[in-house]
Motif scaffolding. Structure first.
Motif, PDB file in Angstrom:
ATOM      1  N   CYS A 119       0.858  -1.190   0.000  1.00 31.82           N
ATOM      2  CA  CYS A 119       0.000   0.000   0.000  1.00 31.82           C
ATOM      3  C   CYS A 119       0.890   1.234   0.000  1.00 31.82           C
ATOM      4  CB  CYS A 119      -0.938   0.022   1.204  1.00 31.82           C
ATOM      5  SG  CYS A 119      -0.122  -0.062   2.800  1.00 31.82           S
ATOM      6  N   ASN A 120       0.673   2.131  -0.925  1.00 32.98           N
ATOM      7  CA  ASN A 120       1.555   3.302  -1.033  1.00 32.98           C
ATOM      8  C   ASN A 120       1.044   4.510  -0.257  1.00 32.98           C
ATOM      9  OD1 ASN A 120      -0.602   4.095  -2.579  1.00 32.98           O
ATOM     10  ND2 ASN A 120       0.501   4.119  -4.538  1.00 32.98           N
ATOM     11  N   ASP A 121       0.073   4.306   0.609  1.00 36.80           N
ATOM     12  CA  ASP A 121      -0.490   5.427   1.370  1.00 36.80           C
ATOM     13  C   ASP A 121      -0.185   5.296   2.852  1.00 36.80           C
ATOM     14  OD1 ASP A 121      -2.045   3.173   1.512  1.00 36.80           O
ATOM     15  OD2 ASP A 121      -3.969   4.223   1.492  1.00 36.80           O
ATOM     16  N   LEU A 122       1.112   5.332   3.188  1.00 33.84           N
ATOM     17  CA  LEU A 122       1.539   5.275   4.580  1.00 33.84           C
ATOM     18  C   LEU A 122       1.763   6.691   5.118  1.00 33.84           C
ATOM     19  CD1 LEU A 122       4.120   2.347   4.325  1.00 33.84           C
ATOM     20  CD2 LEU A 122       1.785   2.234   5.209  1.00 33.84           C
ATOM     21  N   SER A 123       1.591   6.878   6.425  1.00 33.96           N
ATOM     22  CA  SER A 123       1.785   8.198   7.008  1.00 33.96           C
ATOM     23  C   SER A 123       3.236   8.634   6.857  1.00 33.96           C
ATOM     24  CB  SER A 123       1.391   8.192   8.491  1.00 33.96           C
ATOM     25  OG  SER A 123       2.391   7.564   9.280  1.00 33.96           O
ATOM     26  N   GLY A 124       3.461   9.955   6.832  1.00 34.50           N
ATOM     27  CA  GLY A 124       4.811  10.479   6.633  1.00 34.50           C
ATOM     28  C   GLY A 124       5.442  11.072   7.873  1.00 34.50           C
ATOM     29  N   LYS A 139      14.128  -7.222  15.536  1.00 36.98           N
ATOM     30  CA  LYS A 139      14.293  -8.074  14.362  1.00 36.98           C
ATOM     31  C   LYS A 139      13.933  -9.526  14.671  1.00 36.98           C
ATOM     32  CE  LYS A 139      17.882 -10.029  11.397  1.00 36.98           C
ATOM     33  NZ  LYS A 139      19.337 -10.103  11.115  1.00 36.98           N
ATOM     34  N   ASP A 140      14.448 -10.063  15.776  1.00 36.84           N
ATOM     35  CA  ASP A 140      14.235 -11.483  16.077  1.00 36.84           C
ATOM     36  C   ASP A 140      13.065 -11.728  17.016  1.00 36.84           C
ATOM     37  OD1 ASP A 140      16.246 -12.448  14.408  1.00 36.84           O
ATOM     38  OD2 ASP A 140      17.786 -12.051  15.897  1.00 36.84           O
ATOM     39  N   THR A 141      12.165 -10.754  17.118  1.00 36.24           N
ATOM     40  CA  THR A 141      10.876 -10.943  17.794  1.00 36.24           C
ATOM     41  C   THR A 141       9.804 -10.990  16.714  1.00 36.24           C
ATOM     42  OG1 THR A 141      11.595  -9.731  19.765  1.00 36.24           O
ATOM     43  CG2 THR A 141       9.225  -9.947  19.427  1.00 36.24           C
ATOM     44  N   SER A 142       8.914 -11.958  16.805  1.00 30.13           N
ATOM     45  CA  SER A 142       7.820 -12.068  15.833  1.00 30.13           C
ATOM     46  C   SER A 142       6.560 -11.430  16.418  1.00 30.13           C
ATOM     47  CB  SER A 142       7.546 -13.540  15.517  1.00 30.13           C
ATOM     48  OG  SER A 142       7.228 -14.254  16.711  1.00 30.13           O
ATOM     49  N   GLY A 143       5.578 -11.181  15.547  1.00 36.03           N
ATOM     50  CA  GLY A 143       4.282 -10.773  16.068  1.00 36.03           C
ATOM     51  C   GLY A 143       3.675  -9.528  15.458  1.00 36.03           C
ATOM     52  N   LEU A 144       2.632  -9.037  16.115  1.00 34.70           N
ATOM     53  CA  LEU A 144       1.736  -8.034  15.565  1.00 34.70           C
ATOM     54  C   LEU A 144       2.223  -6.597  15.755  1.00 34.70           C
ATOM     55  CD1 LEU A 144      -1.636  -9.588  16.788  1.00 34.70           C
ATOM     56  CD2 LEU A 144      -0.732  -9.617  14.452  1.00 34.70           C
ATOM     57  N   LEU A 145       2.057  -5.823  14.686  1.00 36.48           N
ATOM     58  CA  LEU A 145       2.362  -4.389  14.684  1.00 36.48           C
ATOM     59  C   LEU A 145       1.199  -3.634  14.063  1.00 36.48           C
ATOM     60  CD1 LEU A 145       6.008  -4.460  13.311  1.00 36.48           C
ATOM     61  CD2 LEU A 145       5.360  -3.424  15.483  1.00 36.48           C
ATOM     62  N   MET A 146       0.931  -2.423  14.583  1.00 40.95           N
ATOM     63  CA  MET A 146      -0.050  -1.559  13.922  1.00 40.95           C
ATOM     64  C   MET A 146       0.704  -0.496  13.128  1.00 40.95           C
ATOM     65  SD  MET A 146      -1.535   0.448  17.264  1.00 40.95           S
ATOM     66  CE  MET A 146      -0.468   1.245  18.473  1.00 40.95           C
ATOM     67  N   VAL A 147       0.218  -0.231  11.926  1.00 39.76           N
ATOM     68  CA  VAL A 147       0.853   0.703  11.004  1.00 39.76           C
ATOM     69  C   VAL A 147      -0.188   1.730  10.578  1.00 39.76           C
ATOM     70  CG1 VAL A 147       2.055   0.938   8.797  1.00 39.76           C
ATOM     71  CG2 VAL A 147       2.404  -1.119  10.198  1.00 39.76           C
ATOM     72  N   ALA A 148       0.211   3.004  10.549  1.00 33.78           N
ATOM     73  CA  ALA A 148      -0.719   4.076  10.193  1.00 33.78           C
ATOM     74  C   ALA A 148      -0.618   4.404   8.701  1.00 33.78           C
ATOM     75  CB  ALA A 148      -0.420   5.320  11.023  1.00 33.78           C
ATOM     76  N   LYS A 149      -1.774   4.580   8.051  1.00 29.48           N
ATOM     77  CA  LYS A 149      -1.792   4.877   6.617  1.00 29.48           C
ATOM     78  C   LYS A 149      -1.948   6.367   6.330  1.00 29.48           C
ATOM     79  CE  LYS A 149      -3.724   1.855   3.830  1.00 29.48           C
ATOM     80  NZ  LYS A 149      -4.719   0.926   3.212  1.00 29.48           N
ATOM     81  N   ASN A 150      -2.142   7.177   7.370  1.00 30.62           N
ATOM     82  CA  ASN A 150      -2.182   8.634   7.190  1.00 30.62           C
ATOM     83  C   ASN A 150      -1.747   9.296   8.494  1.00 30.62           C
ATOM     84  OD1 ASN A 150      -4.730   9.044   8.869  1.00 30.62           O
ATOM     85  ND2 ASN A 150      -5.539   7.736   7.229  1.00 30.62           N
ATOM     86  N   TYR A 152      -3.181  11.554  10.402  1.00 29.22           N
ATOM     87  CA  TYR A 152      -4.210  11.639  11.450  1.00 29.22           C
ATOM     88  C   TYR A 152      -4.231  10.348  12.267  1.00 29.22           C
ATOM     89  CZ  TYR A 152      -8.775  11.912  13.713  1.00 29.22           C
ATOM     90  OH  TYR A 152      -9.788  11.904  14.647  1.00 29.22           O
ATOM     91  N   ALA A 153      -4.249   9.204  11.573  1.00 26.06           N
ATOM     92  CA  ALA A 153      -4.261   7.923  12.265  1.00 26.06           C
ATOM     93  C   ALA A 153      -2.985   7.726  13.079  1.00 26.06           C
ATOM     94  CB  ALA A 153      -4.419   6.785  11.259  1.00 26.06           C
ATOM     95  N   HIS A 154      -1.869   8.153  12.510  1.00 27.47           N
ATOM     96  CA  HIS A 154      -0.577   8.009  13.192  1.00 27.47           C
ATOM     97  C   HIS A 154      -0.592   8.744  14.535  1.00 27.47           C
ATOM     98  CE1 HIS A 154       3.909   7.267  12.487  1.00 27.47           C
ATOM     99  NE2 HIS A 154       3.788   7.682  13.722  1.00 27.47           N
TER     100      HIS A 154
END
Length: 303
Positions: A119-124, A139-150, A152-154
């Motif tokens: 997705c090319n719409d990540l927050s800046g 790096k060597d920890t696995s699991g869930l991350l939340m990523v902001a696409k704009n 405002y969300a960030h």
């Protein structure tokens, strides 16, 4: 350009400026600080100083941090494990061994490279090297991350981290048999003055709180759930070592004789947050990686 100010405390006086400033933020190296001094971006009491300057009590340090270097971070086609996505947020399950974001000299193969293709719409907000990245895991920890696409969300997601309202639960296998079922580790974390690549518990470190509960006990190991109240660099790894139960497989903080796992046995299993637009609470759970689960099964069988 970001400005950072710092006043020299008693324990910092008579120390070199590059050493003191590099301990303020774990992402700043002494080499980088020296360059800021040479460039005049770091001043003491309003004056340009030399890299070997020794600090005095109550010195006022001001750093004008330059904008990050503009580097091309190329999108890469990866088979990302996306758990949720809409116009504002992506929740992704990062595999062990993958770096979250690029750094100078390491610009490919990271989660950000994959996300930029997906997705090319990540927050800046975090600049060209860390677009959309609200929080990180090692790096060597696995699991869930939340990523902001704009943006405002960030900002909304970062504020939840500041307010300590994000649910972040990890599964870990640690050396030793923890005698009590529940515990809270409240110990400040900062850069290890003897090893810049490591963090440790220090009096003048940043506030750090980890809650844990024991899920299972084995002959020489314990399986625990750790919940973060704060999110310091290497927090769970440092805290568990601090109370005498280091993570299995941890090459930096654990013993050499350990379980056969490539990196620390740590998995970000549960992630919960309030959606920045809908204000609905959302929670996600990712199963443990196969090798993590296999080790647990072997421990249960007594092997």
């Amino acid at each position: 350009m970001e400005k950072v100010e710092h006043i020299i405390q008693e324990n910092e006086q008579n120390e070199r400026i590059d050493k003191v400033v590099s301990l303020i933020n774990p992402e700043w190296s002494r080499t980088q600080v020296k360059q800021w001094v040479k460039d005049g971006a770091l001043t003491v009491n309003g004056k340009v100083i030399k890299p070997n300057y020794k600090c005095s009590l109550n010195d006022q340090i001001e750093i004008s941090i330059p904008e990050p270097e503009a580097l091309d971070v190329l999108p890469e086609d990866m088979n990302l494990d996306i758990y949720y996505e809409d116009h504002d947020v992506v929740v992704v399950n990062k595999p062990r061994g993958m770096v979250v974001h690029p750094a100078p000299g390491h610009l490919t193969g990271t989660l950000v490279n994959g996300l930029m293709h997906h997705c090319n719409d990540l927050s800046g907000i975090n600049g060209v090297l860390r677009p959309g990245i609200v929080h990180r895991i090692d790096k060597d920890t696995s699991g869930l991350l939340m990523v902001a696409k704009n943006d405002y969300a960030h900002e909304k997601l970062v504020q939840q981290l500041v307010d300590k309202s994000v649910t972040r639960k990890y599964y870990a296998i640690v050396h030793g048999i923890i005698p009590h079922d529940y515990g809270t580790i409240d110990a400040p974390i900062g850069r290890d003055s003897h090893d810049r690549q490591s963090m440790t518990v220090v009096d003048k470190g940043k506030n750090a709180v980890t809650h844990f509960r024991v899920l299972e006990r084995f002959d020489q190991f314990s399986f625990v759930e750790c919940e973060l109240e704060t999110g310091r660099t290497h927090q769970i790894r440092v805290h568990m070592k601090y109370i005498g139960f280091p993570l299995a497989g941890d090459p930096k903080y654990g013993p050499r004789k350990t379980l056969k796992i490539d990196g620390q046995a740590l998995h970000a299993a549960i992630l919960g947050f309030v959606h920045p637009k809908t204000e609905e609470y959302m929670e996600f759970e990712a199963p443990m990686p196969k090798d993590f689960q296999q080790i647990l099964d072997e421990l249960r069988q007594g092997s």
